[in-house]
Design a protein around this motif. Structure first.
Motif, PDB file in Angstrom:
ATOM      1  N   SER A  96      19.027 -41.617  43.238  1.00 42.22           N
ATOM      2  CA  SER A  96      19.206 -42.198  44.573  1.00 42.22           C
ATOM      3  C   SER A  96      19.101 -41.181  45.711  1.00 42.22           C
ATOM      4  CB  SER A  96      20.500 -43.000  44.659  1.00 42.22           C
ATOM      5  OG  SER A  96      21.610 -42.218  44.332  1.00 42.22           O
ATOM      6  N   PRO A  97      19.609 -39.941  45.595  1.00 42.72           N
ATOM      7  CA  PRO A  97      19.455 -39.009  46.717  1.00 42.72           C
ATOM      8  C   PRO A  97      18.124 -38.257  46.715  1.00 42.72           C
ATOM      9  CG  PRO A  97      21.206 -38.270  45.230  1.00 42.72           C
ATOM     10  CD  PRO A  97      20.548 -39.446  44.610  1.00 42.72           C
ATOM     11  N   VAL A  98      17.281 -38.472  45.712  1.00 43.76           N
ATOM     12  CA  VAL A  98      16.022 -37.732  45.604  1.00 43.76           C
ATOM     13  C   VAL A  98      14.996 -38.379  46.532  1.00 43.76           C
ATOM     14  CG1 VAL A  98      14.175 -36.990  44.045  1.00 43.76           C
ATOM     15  CG2 VAL A  98      16.544 -37.064  43.234  1.00 43.76           C
ATOM     16  N   SER A  99      14.670 -37.689  47.626  1.00 44.04           N
ATOM     17  CA  SER A  99      13.746 -38.262  48.617  1.00 44.04           C
ATOM     18  C   SER A  99      12.285 -38.015  48.289  1.00 44.04           C
ATOM     19  CB  SER A  99      14.055 -37.705  50.007  1.00 44.04           C
ATOM     20  OG  SER A  99      13.916 -36.290  50.010  1.00 44.04           O
ATOM     21  N   HIS A 100      11.986 -36.993  47.481  1.00 40.09           N
ATOM     22  CA  HIS A 100      10.606 -36.771  47.049  1.00 40.09           C
ATOM     23  C   HIS A 100      10.564 -35.906  45.799  1.00 40.09           C
ATOM     24  CE1 HIS A 100      11.179 -33.078  49.421  1.00 40.09           C
ATOM     25  NE2 HIS A 100      10.269 -32.548  48.625  1.00 40.09           N
ATOM     26  N   VAL A 101       9.426 -35.997  45.121  1.00 37.39           N
ATOM     27  CA  VAL A 101       9.152 -35.219  43.918  1.00 37.39           C
ATOM     28  C   VAL A 101       7.742 -34.672  44.097  1.00 37.39           C
ATOM     29  CG1 VAL A 101       8.834 -35.346  41.420  1.00 37.39           C
ATOM     30  CG2 VAL A 101      10.610 -36.713  42.507  1.00 37.39           C
ATOM     31  N   ASP A 102       7.573 -33.335  44.002  1.00 42.75           N
ATOM     32  CA  ASP A 102       6.225 -32.770  44.172  1.00 42.75           C
ATOM     33  C   ASP A 102       5.504 -32.671  42.829  1.00 42.75           C
ATOM     34  OD1 ASP A 102       7.115 -30.433  42.916  1.00 42.75           O
ATOM     35  OD2 ASP A 102       6.945 -29.176  44.687  1.00 42.75           O
ATOM     36  N   ALA A 103       4.259 -32.170  42.847  1.00 42.94           N
ATOM     37  CA  ALA A 103       3.419 -32.114  41.646  1.00 42.94           C
ATOM     38  C   ALA A 103       4.025 -31.225  40.563  1.00 42.94           C
ATOM     39  CB  ALA A 103       2.021 -31.629  42.012  1.00 42.94           C
ATOM     40  N   THR A 104       4.604 -30.100  40.946  1.00 43.03           N
ATOM     41  CA  THR A 104       5.221 -29.210  39.968  1.00 43.03           C
ATOM     42  C   THR A 104       6.409 -29.908  39.310  1.00 43.03           C
ATOM     43  OG1 THR A 104       4.565 -27.291  41.265  1.00 43.03           O
ATOM     44  CG2 THR A 104       6.291 -26.953  39.631  1.00 43.03           C
ATOM     45  N   ALA A 105       7.208 -30.584  40.093  1.00 44.07           N
ATOM     46  CA  ALA A 105       8.352 -31.312  39.548  1.00 44.07           C
ATOM     47  C   ALA A 105       7.889 -32.440  38.634  1.00 44.07           C
ATOM     48  CB  ALA A 105       9.213 -31.857  40.673  1.00 44.07           C
ATOM     49  N   MET A 106       6.788 -33.110  38.980  1.00 43.27           N
ATOM     50  CA  MET A 106       6.246 -34.155  38.112  1.00 43.27           C
ATOM     51  C   MET A 106       5.909 -33.582  36.746  1.00 43.27           C
ATOM     52  SD  MET A 106       6.044 -37.297  39.005  1.00 43.27           S
ATOM     53  CE  MET A 106       4.771 -37.809  37.886  1.00 43.27           C
ATOM     54  N   HIS A 107       5.273 -32.417  36.733  1.00 42.90           N
ATOM     55  CA  HIS A 107       4.905 -31.769  35.479  1.00 42.90           C
ATOM     56  C   HIS A 107       6.153 -31.447  34.658  1.00 42.90           C
ATOM     57  CE1 HIS A 107       2.579 -29.325  32.703  1.00 42.90           C
ATOM     58  NE2 HIS A 107       3.456 -28.355  32.884  1.00 42.90           N
ATOM     59  N   VAL A 108       7.170 -30.898  35.293  1.00 40.07           N
ATOM     60  CA  VAL A 108       8.407 -30.538  34.599  1.00 40.07           C
ATOM     61  C   VAL A 108       9.149 -31.798  34.137  1.00 40.07           C
ATOM     62  CG1 VAL A 108      10.678 -29.449  34.867  1.00 40.07           C
ATOM     63  CG2 VAL A 108       8.619 -28.293  35.683  1.00 40.07           C
ATOM     64  N   LEU A 109       9.187 -32.842  34.970  1.00 36.56           N
ATOM     65  CA  LEU A 109       9.838 -34.094  34.560  1.00 36.56           C
ATOM     66  C   LEU A 109       9.130 -34.692  33.348  1.00 36.56           C
ATOM     67  CD1 LEU A 109      10.648 -35.823  37.964  1.00 36.56           C
ATOM     68  CD2 LEU A 109      12.278 -34.913  36.299  1.00 36.56           C
ATOM     69  N   LYS A 110       7.804 -34.611  33.342  1.00 37.34           N
ATOM     70  CA  LYS A 110       7.030 -35.122  32.203  1.00 37.34           C
ATOM     71  C   LYS A 110       7.377 -34.334  30.938  1.00 37.34           C
ATOM     72  CE  LYS A 110       2.240 -35.627  30.694  1.00 37.34           C
ATOM     73  NZ  LYS A 110       0.850 -35.483  31.120  1.00 37.34           N
ATOM     74  N   GLU A 111       7.421 -33.015  31.031  1.00 35.19           N
ATOM     75  CA  GLU A 111       7.787 -32.187  29.881  1.00 35.19           C
ATOM     76  C   GLU A 111       9.218 -32.485  29.421  1.00 35.19           C
ATOM     77  OE1 GLU A 111       7.256 -28.145  31.094  1.00 35.19           O
ATOM     78  OE2 GLU A 111       5.136 -28.122  30.551  1.00 35.19           O
ATOM     79  N   MET A 112      10.119 -32.639  30.388  1.00 36.36           N
ATOM     80  CA  MET A 112      11.510 -32.931  30.084  1.00 36.36           C
ATOM     81  C   MET A 112      11.617 -34.277  29.370  1.00 36.36           C
ATOM     82  SD  MET A 112      14.698 -32.770  32.753  1.00 36.36           S
ATOM     83  CE  MET A 112      14.700 -34.389  33.468  1.00 36.36           C
ATOM     84  N   MET A 113      10.917 -35.279  29.880  1.00 30.24           N
ATOM     85  CA  MET A 113      10.912 -36.604  29.273  1.00 30.24           C
ATOM     86  C   MET A 113      10.382 -36.520  27.840  1.00 30.24           C
ATOM     87  SD  MET A 113       8.599 -39.877  30.315  1.00 30.24           S
ATOM     88  CE  MET A 113       7.178 -39.151  29.496  1.00 30.24           C
ATOM     89  N   GLU A 114       9.284 -35.807  27.636  1.00 31.19           N
ATOM     90  CA  GLU A 114       8.713 -35.668  26.300  1.00 31.19           C
ATOM     91  C   GLU A 114       9.675 -34.951  25.361  1.00 31.19           C
ATOM     92  OE1 GLU A 114       5.092 -33.635  27.267  1.00 31.19           O
ATOM     93  OE2 GLU A 114       3.982 -35.504  27.560  1.00 31.19           O
ATOM     94  N   ASP A 115      10.316 -33.900  25.852  1.00 27.38           N
ATOM     95  CA  ASP A 115      11.262 -33.160  25.020  1.00 27.38           C
ATOM     96  C   ASP A 115      12.424 -34.042  24.593  1.00 27.38           C
ATOM     97  OD1 ASP A 115      12.576 -30.875  23.764  1.00 27.38           O
ATOM     98  OD2 ASP A 115      13.909 -30.878  25.500  1.00 27.38           O
ATOM     99  N   PHE A 116      13.023 -34.741  25.542  1.00 22.00           N
ATOM    100  CA  PHE A 116      14.183 -35.560  25.211  1.00 22.00           C
ATOM    101  C   PHE A 116      13.823 -36.756  24.342  1.00 22.00           C
ATOM    102  CE2 PHE A 116      16.204 -33.506  28.996  1.00 22.00           C
ATOM    103  CZ  PHE A 116      17.234 -32.909  28.295  1.00 22.00           C
ATOM    104  N   THR A 117      12.646 -37.366  24.550  1.00 17.73           N
ATOM    105  CA  THR A 117      12.292 -38.555  23.776  1.00 17.73           C
ATOM    106  C   THR A 117      11.646 -38.197  22.440  1.00 17.73           C
ATOM    107  OG1 THR A 117      10.163 -38.781  24.919  1.00 17.73           O
ATOM    108  CG2 THR A 117      12.046 -40.020  25.798  1.00 17.73           C
TER     109      THR A 117
END
Length: 170
Positions: free
Chosen positions: A83-104
């Motif tokens: 809810s407080p996250v106002s934006h996500v940049d390209a680098t964060a997208m890459h890290v979120l994708k890796e994080m999602m893959e790692d956890f799942t």
């Protein structure tokens, strides 16, 4: 100025618990009577996620999961409350994708996103794999795409798109 830079690079990340008798989630540190749901870790990120802090966000999420596992608690679901996250940049997208893959894929957890604002949701949908996460048919999902579920086996994950959303803990 240094304080602002520090707060941006190391955003507040807190674990949320449910206030008894409500569907409201609050910081477990601020509200000691809030209860963690069994096998669910809900983490709130208090700032935009971008190149300067995305590694810190990932490391902090890993530390929270490992802390619960060391206590002998089985973590099945990890929720990123945005809810407080106002934006996500390209680098964060890459890290979120890796994080999602790692956890799942590596840890076998369900990874969910709760309360992304419309701009963040559009950004998340630009990546094919993260966009697929927004589809509830997979092992991961965004709370914004789930149908309402009965109270007894669901987690209220907040309001997205004007509707209250719930996630089943299957």
């Amino acid at each position: 100025l240094l304080f602002v830079i520090y707060e941006s690079a190391f955003p507040q990340i807190v674990e949320l618990g449910r206030l008894q008798g409500t569907t409201v989630y609050r910081s477990l540190k601020q509200y000691p009577n809030a209860k963690r749901l069994p096998s669910v870790v809900v983490l709130w990120v208090g700032a935009p996620i971008y190149f300067a802090n995305c590694s810190y966000v990932r490391e902090t999420f890993e530390r929270f999961v490992e802390k619960h596992e060391r206590r002998g608690e089985k973590v099945r679901v990890l929720v990123l409350e945005m809810s407080p996250v106002s934006h996500v940049d390209a680098t964060a997208m890459h890290v979120l994708k890796e994080m999602m893959e790692d956890f799942t894929e590596q840890r076998g957890l369900k990874f969910m996103i709760a309360n992304p604002n419309p701009q963040v949701m559009r950004t998340l949908q630009h990546d094919e794999k993260v966009g697929a996460m927004l589809n509830p048919s997979g092992g991961t999902s965004a709370a914004g795409n789930l149908d309402p579920l009965p109270e007894d086996d669901a987690v209220d994950v907040g309001r997205v798109g004007g509707r209250r959303r719930r996630a089943r803990l299957a």
